[in-house]
Design an enzyme around this catalytic site. Structure first.
Site, PDB file in Angstrom:
ATOM      1  N   HIS A 206       0.797  -1.233   0.000  1.00 12.52           N
ATOM      2  CA  HIS A 206       0.000   0.000   0.000  1.00 12.52           C
ATOM      3  C   HIS A 206       0.824   1.275   0.000  1.00 12.52           C
ATOM      4  O   HIS A 206       0.272   2.372  -0.012  1.00 12.52           O
ATOM      5  CB  HIS A 206      -0.966   0.025   1.187  1.00 12.52           C
ATOM      6  CG  HIS A 206      -0.280   0.232   2.505  1.00 12.52           C
ATOM      7  ND1 HIS A 206       0.295  -0.783   3.211  1.00 12.52           N
ATOM      8  CD2 HIS A 206      -0.074   1.353   3.236  1.00 12.52           C
ATOM      9  CE1 HIS A 206       0.821  -0.315   4.330  1.00 12.52           C
ATOM     10  NE2 HIS A 206       0.622   0.987   4.365  1.00 12.52           N
TER      11      HIS A 206
HETATM   12  C1  UD1 Z   1      -2.407   5.594   5.519  1.00 13.85           C
HETATM   13  C2  UD1 Z   1      -1.128   6.171   6.141  1.00 13.85           C
HETATM   14  C3  UD1 Z   1      -0.008   5.148   6.044  1.00 13.85           C
HETATM   15  C4  UD1 Z   1      -0.428   3.835   6.663  1.00 13.85           C
HETATM   16  C5  UD1 Z   1      -1.732   3.356   6.051  1.00 13.85           C
HETATM   17  C6  UD1 Z   1      -2.198   2.153   6.795  1.00 13.85           C
HETATM   18  C7  UD1 Z   1      -0.770   8.579   5.932  1.00 13.85           C
HETATM   19  C8  UD1 Z   1      -0.062   9.643   5.189  1.00 13.85           C
HETATM   20  N1  UD1 Z   1      -0.707   7.354   5.396  1.00 13.85           N
HETATM   21  O1  UD1 Z   1      -2.154   5.373   4.149  1.00 13.85           O
HETATM   22  O2  UD1 Z   1       1.132   5.637   6.735  1.00 13.85           O
HETATM   23  O3  UD1 Z   1       0.588   2.885   6.441  1.00 13.85           O
HETATM   24  O4  UD1 Z   1      -2.733   4.383   6.179  1.00 13.85           O
HETATM   25  O5  UD1 Z   1      -3.159   1.432   6.100  1.00 13.85           O
HETATM   26  O6  UD1 Z   1      -1.364   8.840   6.942  1.00 13.85           O
HETATM   27  N2  UD1 Z   1      -9.512   4.621   1.376  1.00 13.85           N
HETATM   28  C9  UD1 Z   1     -10.704   3.950   1.317  1.00 13.85           C
HETATM   29  N3  UD1 Z   1     -11.285   3.578   2.505  1.00 13.85           N
HETATM   30  C10 UD1 Z   1     -10.744   3.860   3.708  1.00 13.85           C
HETATM   31  C11 UD1 Z   1      -9.534   4.542   3.746  1.00 13.85           C
HETATM   32  C12 UD1 Z   1      -8.922   4.913   2.576  1.00 13.85           C
HETATM   33  O7  UD1 Z   1     -11.230   3.685   0.254  1.00 13.85           O
HETATM   34  O8  UD1 Z   1     -11.341   3.468   4.738  1.00 13.85           O
HETATM   35  C13 UD1 Z   1      -8.848   4.979   0.108  1.00 13.85           C
HETATM   36  C14 UD1 Z   1      -9.196   6.387  -0.382  1.00 13.85           C
HETATM   37  O9  UD1 Z   1      -9.275   6.350  -1.759  1.00 13.85           O
HETATM   38  C15 UD1 Z   1      -7.975   7.169   0.038  1.00 13.85           C
HETATM   39  C16 UD1 Z   1      -6.845   6.157  -0.061  1.00 13.85           C
HETATM   40  O10 UD1 Z   1      -7.436   4.919   0.283  1.00 13.85           O
HETATM   41  O11 UD1 Z   1      -7.749   8.301  -0.764  1.00 13.85           O
HETATM   42  C17 UD1 Z   1      -5.680   6.441   0.829  1.00 13.85           C
HETATM   43  O12 UD1 Z   1      -6.078   6.616   2.192  1.00 13.85           O
HETATM   44  P1  UD1 Z   1      -5.186   7.503   3.204  1.00 13.85           P
HETATM   45  O13 UD1 Z   1      -5.693   7.358   4.579  1.00 13.85           O
HETATM   46  O14 UD1 Z   1      -5.018   8.876   2.675  1.00 13.85           O
HETATM   47  O15 UD1 Z   1      -3.763   6.845   3.078  1.00 13.85           O
HETATM   48  P2  UD1 Z   1      -3.347   5.333   3.109  1.00 13.85           P
HETATM   49  O16 UD1 Z   1      -2.739   4.985   1.808  1.00 13.85           O
HETATM   50  O17 UD1 Z   1      -4.470   4.515   3.622  1.00 13.85           O
HETATM   51  N1  UDP Z   2      -3.752  -5.983   8.603  1.00 14.92           N
HETATM   52  C1  UDP Z   2      -4.997  -6.604   8.688  1.00 14.92           C
HETATM   53  N2  UDP Z   2      -5.607  -6.992   7.544  1.00 14.92           N
HETATM   54  C2  UDP Z   2      -5.052  -6.837   6.314  1.00 14.92           C
HETATM   55  C3  UDP Z   2      -3.775  -6.210   6.244  1.00 14.92           C
HETATM   56  C4  UDP Z   2      -3.163  -5.787   7.402  1.00 14.92           C
HETATM   57  O1  UDP Z   2      -5.512  -6.803   9.786  1.00 14.92           O
HETATM   58  O2  UDP Z   2      -5.672  -7.223   5.316  1.00 14.92           O
HETATM   59  C5  UDP Z   2      -3.123  -5.501   9.853  1.00 14.92           C
HETATM   60  C6  UDP Z   2      -1.737  -6.018  10.119  1.00 14.92           C
HETATM   61  O3  UDP Z   2      -1.765  -7.257  10.787  1.00 14.92           O
HETATM   62  C7  UDP Z   2      -1.162  -4.917  11.007  1.00 14.92           C
HETATM   63  C8  UDP Z   2      -1.814  -3.666  10.447  1.00 14.92           C
HETATM   64  O4  UDP Z   2      -2.959  -4.106   9.731  1.00 14.92           O
HETATM   65  O5  UDP Z   2      -1.570  -5.107  12.332  1.00 14.92           O
HETATM   66  C9  UDP Z   2      -0.843  -2.961   9.536  1.00 14.92           C
HETATM   67  O6  UDP Z   2      -1.496  -1.979   8.831  1.00 14.92           O
HETATM   68  P1  UDP Z   2      -0.964  -1.401   7.447  1.00 14.92           P
HETATM   69  O7  UDP Z   2      -0.111  -2.411   6.768  1.00 14.92           O
HETATM   70  O8  UDP Z   2      -2.152  -0.901   6.736  1.00 14.92           O
HETATM   71  O9  UDP Z   2      -0.132  -0.130   7.913  1.00 14.92           O
HETATM   72  P2  UDP Z   2       1.399   0.119   8.303  1.00 14.92           P
HETATM   73  O10 UDP Z   2       1.738  -0.806   9.415  1.00 14.92           O
HETATM   74  O11 UDP Z   2       2.218  -0.082   7.081  1.00 14.92           O
HETATM   75  O12 UDP Z   2       1.415   1.549   8.715  1.00 14.92           O
END
Ligand code: UD1
Ligand code: UDP
Length: 394
Positions: A206
């Site tokens: 991601h």
């Molecule tokens: C965010 C965090 C990242 C973290 C990740 C965990 C920041 C800058 N990034 O990234 O550090 O590793 O979360 O998963 O804070 N979206 C949905 N549904 C949701 C949430 C998001 O569809 O419930 C989609 C939207 O299109 C959105 C995109 O995902 O624009 C990105 O979401 P965003 O929270 O901005 O960043 P992440 O890539 O999720």
């Molecule tokens: N995770 C989950 N389901 C998934 C993918 C990840 O429960 O399909 C959990 C994972 O075990 C960990 C957390 O989500 O506890 C990590 O989140 P993510 O990878 O989105 O963010 P990051 O750690 O890179 O910030």
């Protein structure tokens, strides 16, 4: 001690679960949980509150998705009146997402002390939005709770006072242990049709640098396709990646949560999994390929081989003590390294110091010492900003 904890995104929910449980055990602490709404899909949010028995957040700010500036600004705008009204003794933030930085910044401007759990991690790559969030959050935090020695060293090098830094272990590992008996009973293997002795791989991707550019993402999928000619490759897809896969037609045939891994091989795209099912799946994987921070730590906790598809990691202890190898993003290398891992004997399990399931307890002990110390300070020396002082006891 009135503590407002602020969470917003999937990994935050995992980190707050052991802390929230620990806070409920102590009568000297009055916890409030604020969800910024950065993540909002059931599979990225509510599912984690259910799986991790967190209970409903007291407040949801509902900020949703937006650009970095707008998302960060919206958290600040919506959190400020809440903190002005309640004047907590501490704002606690976890991890490195936009909500983490926004909450820390809001609190420090109101002269409310900030505790940062998972402080000090550095990838030294400022193109990562998380690196900026980490640097800035740590710069304003009063209490910095660190998961590994590298974090302590990074903070000392940046000039953070030694007595603000506490090496306490890892709340992600607390969660892993706290819910072990529940994730071990997960039915995900039946749902996916994976026989208990079946070797399989798990993938998560991601990071913007890996999924935002369609050509880069297509190269990853090609490498995973190659690996999937040897064993089933299970890929629960983050919404950021899902949008790009769909747009590029790269997940053709994917059927979300109904996908079934009943063949000997194949790349299986799923919707994001809940915590218990996902950890269960990780725990028996032959190899995990990921760019997630949390998954690098959990695979180390579980003793499962992990290949990190990035050029760096801010969690070097997972390499020096754990099961992680940082292999970069070259598709030829990804398939080759994954296939090589399949041939190697299982890695012996060696957990980093203090990754023992008791980090939340250590954090609460530090907070208690601080609270008892603060109670001894004469009221006259407590700094209360003039314009906000009126709301202090509201
Ligand atoms: C965010 C965090 C990242 C973290 C990740 C965990 C920041 C800058 N990034 O990234 O550090 O590793 O979360 O998963 O804070 N979206 C949905 N549904 C949701 C949430 C998001 O569809 O419930 C989609 C939207 O299109 C959105 C995109 O995902 O624009 C990105 O979401 P965003 O929270 O901005 O960043 P992440 O890539 O999720
Ligand atoms: N995770 C989950 N389901 C998934 C993918 C990840 O429960 O399909 C959990 C994972 O075990 C960990 C957390 O989500 O506890 C990590 O989140 P993510 O990878 O989105 O963010 P990051 O750690 O890179 O910030």
């Amino acid at each position: 001690m009135r503590v407002v904890s602020v969470v917003g995104a999937r990994p935050n929910f995992v980190k707050i679960a052991p802390l929230a449980r620990e806070m409920k055990r102590h009568r000297w602490i009055v916890p409030t949980l604020v969800h910024t709404g950065q993540h909002y899909d059931d599979a990225m949010s509510e599912q984690f509150f259910r799986d991790l028995e967190i209970g409903l957040p007291d407040v949801n700010l509902g900020v949703g998705s937006a650009s970095h500036a707008v998302q960060t600004a919206e958290v600040i705008r919506r959190l400020e009146p809440l903190l002005v009204g309640s004047r907590p003794d501490l704002v606690l933030v976890v991890g490195d997402v936009n909500s983490t930085l926004a909450a820390a910044l809001t609190a420090v401007k109101l002269q409310i002390p900030v505790a940062h759990v998972e402080a000090g991690l550095r990838s030294f790559d400022r193109r990562m939005p998380e690196e900026i969030n980490r640097l800035l959050t740590d710069a304003v935090a009063d209490l910095l709770f660190v998961t590994e020695e590298s974090g302590r060293q990074n903070l000392l090098r940046e000039g953070v006072a030694r007595d603000k830094i506490h090496l306490v272990g890892n709340v992600m590992i607390d969660a892993l242990e706290m819910f072990r008996s529940r994730w071990m009973r997960s039915k995900i293997f039946d749902v996916l049709g994976l026989a208990p002795d079946r070797a399989y791989a798990v993938v998560t991707l991601h990071r913007p640098s890996n999924v935002d550019d369609p050509a880069t993402l297509a190269r990853f999928i090609a490498a995973l396709d190659e690996l999937s000619s040897r064993l089933p490759v299970i890929f629960p897809v983050h919404p950021r990646a899902r949008a790009r896969l769909d747009r590029g037609g790269l997940a053709a045939g994917a059927s979300g949560s109904a996908a079934h891994a009943n063949g000997d091989r194949g790349l299986v795209f799923l919707d994001p999994l809940g915590y218990l099912d996902f950890i269960a799946l990780l725990s028996r994987a032959r190899v995990v390929l990921t760019d997630s921070g949390g998954v690098q730590e959990e695979t180390t906790g579980l003793g499962v081989p992990c290949l990190t598809l990035r050029e760096n990691t801010e969690r070097p202890v997972t390499v020096t003590h754990g099961t992680n190898r940082v292999i970069g993003t070259d598709p030829d290398c990804i398939a080759k390294e994954a296939l090589r891992t399949l041939e190697e004997p299982p890695v012996p399990r060696r957990r980093p110091p203090q990754w023992d399931g008791h980090a939340a307890g250590r954090i609460l002990s530090v907070l208690r010492r601080r609270w008892e110390g603060a109670a001894e300070v004469p009221a006259a020396v407590v700094r209360v900003p003039m314009e906000l002082g009126a709301g202090r006891d509201a």
